[in-house]
Design an enzyme around this catalytic site. Structure first.
Site, PDB file in Angstrom:
ATOM      1  N   THR A 128      84.592  69.486  45.314  1.00  0.00           N
ATOM      2  CA  THR A 128      83.476  69.045  44.468  1.00  0.00           C
ATOM      3  C   THR A 128      83.282  67.558  44.704  1.00  0.00           C
ATOM      4  O   THR A 128      84.136  66.750  44.341  1.00  0.00           O
ATOM      5  CB  THR A 128      83.787  69.339  42.990  1.00  0.00           C
ATOM      6  OG1 THR A 128      84.044  70.738  42.894  1.00  0.00           O
ATOM      7  CG2 THR A 128      82.634  68.965  42.096  1.00  0.00           C
ATOM      8  N   ARG A 177      87.419  80.457  39.625  1.00  0.00           N
ATOM      9  CA  ARG A 177      88.202  80.031  38.466  1.00  0.00           C
ATOM     10  C   ARG A 177      89.672  80.235  38.781  1.00  0.00           C
ATOM     11  O   ARG A 177      90.034  81.272  39.357  1.00  0.00           O
ATOM     12  CB  ARG A 177      87.870  80.903  37.249  1.00  0.00           C
ATOM     13  CG  ARG A 177      86.492  80.741  36.694  1.00  0.00           C
ATOM     14  CD  ARG A 177      86.122  81.942  35.842  1.00  0.00           C
ATOM     15  NE  ARG A 177      86.114  83.164  36.655  1.00  0.00           N
ATOM     16  CZ  ARG A 177      86.004  84.389  36.156  1.00  0.00           C
ATOM     17  NH1 ARG A 177      85.930  84.579  34.859  1.00  0.00           N
ATOM     18  NH2 ARG A 177      85.994  85.434  36.949  1.00  0.00           N
ATOM     19  N   LEU A 190      81.850  81.502  25.430  1.00  0.00           N
ATOM     20  CA  LEU A 190      81.531  81.201  24.032  1.00  0.00           C
ATOM     21  C   LEU A 190      82.775  81.433  23.187  1.00  0.00           C
ATOM     22  O   LEU A 190      82.679  81.764  22.015  1.00  0.00           O
ATOM     23  CB  LEU A 190      80.400  82.097  23.532  1.00  0.00           C
ATOM     24  CG  LEU A 190      78.970  81.676  23.870  1.00  0.00           C
ATOM     25  CD1 LEU A 190      77.975  82.626  23.208  1.00  0.00           C
ATOM     26  CD2 LEU A 190      78.664  80.242  23.418  1.00  0.00           C
ATOM     27  N   CYS A 245      88.854  70.704  36.261  1.00  0.00           N
ATOM     28  CA  CYS A 245      87.455  70.676  36.710  1.00  0.00           C
ATOM     29  C   CYS A 245      86.473  70.155  35.674  1.00  0.00           C
ATOM     30  O   CYS A 245      85.719  69.221  35.947  1.00  0.00           O
ATOM     31  CB  CYS A 245      87.039  72.063  37.138  1.00  0.00           C
ATOM     32  SG  CYS A 245      88.132  72.727  38.388  1.00  0.00           S
ATOM     33  N   LYS A 263      95.118  77.535  30.805  1.00  0.00           N
ATOM     34  CA  LYS A 263      94.544  78.840  30.480  1.00  0.00           C
ATOM     35  C   LYS A 263      95.489  79.912  30.998  1.00  0.00           C
ATOM     36  O   LYS A 263      96.417  79.602  31.751  1.00  0.00           O
ATOM     37  CB  LYS A 263      93.148  78.979  31.062  1.00  0.00           C
ATOM     38  CG  LYS A 263      93.102  79.035  32.576  1.00  0.00           C
ATOM     39  CD  LYS A 263      91.698  79.359  32.983  1.00  0.00           C
ATOM     40  CE  LYS A 263      91.601  79.724  34.425  1.00  0.00           C
ATOM     41  NZ  LYS A 263      90.260  80.157  34.765  1.00  0.00           N
ATOM     42  N   ARG A 307      97.137  70.750  34.460  1.00  0.00           N
ATOM     43  CA  ARG A 307      96.269  69.564  34.447  1.00  0.00           C
ATOM     44  C   ARG A 307      95.321  69.613  33.247  1.00  0.00           C
ATOM     45  O   ARG A 307      94.675  70.617  33.008  1.00  0.00           O
ATOM     46  CB  ARG A 307      95.486  69.467  35.762  1.00  0.00           C
ATOM     47  CG  ARG A 307      96.362  68.989  36.902  1.00  0.00           C
ATOM     48  CD  ARG A 307      95.635  69.002  38.214  1.00  0.00           C
ATOM     49  NE  ARG A 307      95.366  70.369  38.666  1.00  0.00           N
ATOM     50  CZ  ARG A 307      94.659  70.659  39.762  1.00  0.00           C
ATOM     51  NH1 ARG A 307      94.147  69.695  40.484  1.00  0.00           N
ATOM     52  NH2 ARG A 307      94.470  71.915  40.113  1.00  0.00           N
TER      53      ARG A 307
HETATM   54  C1  UGA Z   1      85.982  76.124  36.314  1.00  0.00           C
HETATM   55  C2  UGA Z   1      84.710  76.984  36.524  1.00  0.00           C
HETATM   56  O1  UGA Z   1      84.722  78.081  35.603  1.00  0.00           O
HETATM   57  C3  UGA Z   1      84.667  77.505  37.965  1.00  0.00           C
HETATM   58  O2  UGA Z   1      83.449  78.213  38.165  1.00  0.00           O
HETATM   59  C4  UGA Z   1      84.739  76.322  38.926  1.00  0.00           C
HETATM   60  O3  UGA Z   1      84.770  76.740  40.272  1.00  0.00           O
HETATM   61  C5  UGA Z   1      86.011  75.527  38.662  1.00  0.00           C
HETATM   62  O4  UGA Z   1      85.998  75.074  37.291  1.00  0.00           O
HETATM   63  C6  UGA Z   1      86.052  74.335  39.597  1.00  0.00           C
HETATM   64  O5  UGA Z   1      85.189  73.450  39.479  1.00  0.00           O
HETATM   65  O6  UGA Z   1      86.875  74.312  40.518  1.00  0.00           O
HETATM   66  P1  UGA Z   1      88.585  76.659  35.862  1.00  0.00           P
HETATM   67  O7  UGA Z   1      88.671  75.223  35.454  1.00  0.00           O
HETATM   68  O8  UGA Z   1      89.563  77.187  36.860  1.00  0.00           O
HETATM   69  O9  UGA Z   1      87.117  76.973  36.478  1.00  0.00           O
HETATM   70  O10 UGA Z   1      88.733  77.556  34.557  1.00  0.00           O
HETATM   71  P2  UGA Z   1      87.733  78.165  33.467  1.00  0.00           P
HETATM   72  O11 UGA Z   1      87.972  79.613  33.380  1.00  0.00           O
HETATM   73  O12 UGA Z   1      86.354  77.707  33.649  1.00  0.00           O
HETATM   74  O13 UGA Z   1      88.314  77.510  32.118  1.00  0.00           O
HETATM   75  C7  UGA Z   1      88.229  76.106  31.860  1.00  0.00           C
HETATM   76  C8  UGA Z   1      88.716  75.791  30.461  1.00  0.00           C
HETATM   77  O14 UGA Z   1      87.768  76.220  29.476  1.00  0.00           O
HETATM   78  C9  UGA Z   1      90.034  76.455  30.077  1.00  0.00           C
HETATM   79  O15 UGA Z   1      90.869  75.515  29.415  1.00  0.00           O
HETATM   80  C10 UGA Z   1      89.639  77.571  29.143  1.00  0.00           C
HETATM   81  O16 UGA Z   1      90.644  77.885  28.230  1.00  0.00           O
HETATM   82  C11 UGA Z   1      88.429  76.948  28.449  1.00  0.00           C
HETATM   83  N1  UGA Z   1      87.487  77.957  27.911  1.00  0.00           N
HETATM   84  C12 UGA Z   1      86.856  78.828  28.734  1.00  0.00           C
HETATM   85  C13 UGA Z   1      87.223  77.985  26.548  1.00  0.00           C
HETATM   86  O17 UGA Z   1      87.775  77.179  25.763  1.00  0.00           O
HETATM   87  N2  UGA Z   1      86.325  78.891  26.055  1.00  0.00           N
HETATM   88  C14 UGA Z   1      85.694  79.778  26.856  1.00  0.00           C
HETATM   89  O18 UGA Z   1      84.883  80.575  26.339  1.00  0.00           O
HETATM   90  C15 UGA Z   1      85.962  79.753  28.230  1.00  0.00           C
END
Ligand code: UGA
Length: 452
Positions: A120, A158, A272, A282, A342, A349
């Protein structure tokens, strides 16, 4: 095709393994010799579901090296997938990207190579990488370079479902300023776009998955798509958390509210999930970078800035809620269920658990914790952070004044709650992710509070 990948982090290694699995000849380059040696032995450097399986299956088409000269010459496609950590003023630090681009330029040979930014990178980096590759080549060879072009191919995987997202993506985005550059990447991704590869036994193709949409753009648009996507997802989470704070005051149930709004197809139910807020490498980094880039053009990104502030506030809510219950945190023992940012990853991180632990420790509390996979990595990477790692959730509960569910690992959804309640000092459960069943916990003797 012959492909090189620079960087064997989540993005680089997943991309390399998937392309080799599809039958391309892939060489992964990383300057960490120990990591390369481990990969050579078939060991995955981090926890990611199915990574070991795909590395084993793709082995005949996959090589690892620390040496650019072994990888770049003859490659039709070179992916740059190095880290771009947050640097000064929220701007990404591009030193690894710069070093990779120069090394590619020094080793470029063959009829035509497409250098692809998969990390990115800030908007405009495509041009910058092109200039670095060109300079390095021309300085070494004393002639004008003609045999390469730059493309942007942002990654949307993800962590925790990296292989699923790579093999069965929602879309593929390719940014290039000339059509023949984009053509090379269509050919490379054809088996994914048309879903013609045979599905691996360990990760079946989702039902009714049709052809994968390909979005073909100029360089700058592809670069902006990545930031705009991550910032949108981040603000969706912050939005539901802001509504959650109001729900808490008026006595509404935020999980039901989220479902009620999410089933409107224009909004969508995903991302959500209210609670402790986002973590990971990220969303924090990319929203900071977006704000910093906009500032360079005298624009203020007020919505994204507000989403960042709302996210930081969610961590503080944990301490506030515990204070409401326990009145005094000094001398109390708080147990954290989950350390990783997660489920299904050992990545720590910007993990909410770390922020929460630091705040609790600063207030004089003792912190215990458990995680199904991230404890080894926690001990290695955060030796100075005083979280007492426990072997089980029950050990975390023993003698604790409250438990906080920080990471919604499936293992934590159905614990022997009666037993846990009995061994606690005071059976309080603060559910940071809205995943536990209130009635079930209350039956087991817990005081159950959901974080909103
Ligand atoms: C995120 C994006 O979802 C990917 O599409 C992207 O490629 C990636 O960043 C990146 O830029 O490399 P990631 O950080 O691996 O992916 O994980 P996510 O599943 O997006 O979760 C991010 C955070 O949001 C976690 O801490 C999760 O617990 C939190 N989250 C997610 C919530 O608090 N609520 C939700 O409804 C969803």
């Amino acid at each position: 095709m012959n492909v090189s990948i620079i960087g064997t982090g989540y993005v680089g290694l997943t991309t390399g393994a998937c392309l080799a699995f599809l039958g391309h000849q892939v060489t992964c380059v990383d300057n960490d010799a120990e990591k390369v040696a481990a990969l050579e032995r078939g060991e995955a450097p981090f926890y990611e579901p199915h990574l070991t399986e795909i590395l084993a299956e793709a082995r005949p088409h996959l090589k690892f090296t620390t040496d650019y000269a072994q990888a770049i010459p003859g490659s039709q496609v070179v992916f740059i997938a190095v880290g771009t950590p947050t640097g000064e003023g929220g701007k990404p630090d591009l030193k690894y990207l710069e070093a990779a681009a120069r090394s590619i330029g020094e080793n470029l040979s063959g009829p035509f190579t497409v250098v692809v930014n998969k990390s990115t990178v800030p908007i405009g980096s495509g041009n910058w990488v092109g200039a670095l590759v060109r300079d390095a080549w021309e300085r070494k060879n004393g002639a004008r370079v003609r045999n390469f072009a730059v493309a942007s191919n942002p990654e949307f995987l993800r962590e925790g479902s990296a292989l699923h997202d790579s093999l069965y993506p929602d879309r593929v985005v390719v940014g290039a300023d000339e059509p023949q550059t984009a053509e090379v990447l269509y050919t490379l991704y054809r088996p994914i776009l048309d879903q013609t590869f045979s599905e691996p036994a360990w990760l079946p193709r989702p039902e009714r998955l049709g052809a994968i949409p390909l979005i073909s753009t100029d360089l700058a648009s592809a670069e902006l798509i990545k930031y705009a996507a991550n910032a949108f997802l981040a603000l969706k989470i912050s939005y539901i958390n802001e509504i959650g704070r109001l729900a808490d005051k008026v006595g509404a149930d935020i999980a039901q509210v989220a479902r009620g709004i999410g089933l409107d197809a224009r909004i969508g139910t995903r991302f959500l999930q209210a609670g402790i807020g986002w973590g990971g490498s990220c969303f924090g980094k990319d929203t900071a970078a977006l704000v910093a880039t906009a500032a360079e053009y005298n624009l203020s990104m007020e919505i994204v800035t507000a989403a960042r502030a709302a996210n930081a506030r969610q961590r503080e809510r944990v301490v506030e809620k515990l204070l409401d219950e326990l009145k005094i945190l000094k001398g109390r023992t708080i147990g954290l269920l989950g350390l990783a940012f997660k489920p299904n990853t050992d990545d720590l991180r910007e993990a909410p658990a770390l922020d929460v632990a630091r705040m609790l420790i600063a207030r004089g509390a003792r912190v215990k914790g458990h995680d199904p996979v991230a404890m080894d990595r926690f001990r290695r990477e955060y030796p100075a952070l005083d979280i007492a790692c426990c072997e089980s959730a029950e050990d975390v509960a023993r003698g604790a004044d409250a438990l906080v569910l920080v990471t919604e690992w499936p293992q934590y959804r159905d614990l022997p709650w009666e037993r846990l309640a009995k061994v606690m000092q005071t059976p309080i459960m603060l559910d940071g992710r809205h995943v536990l069943e209130r009635a079930r916990l209350e039956r087991a003797g817990f005081r159950y509070i959901a974080l909103s």
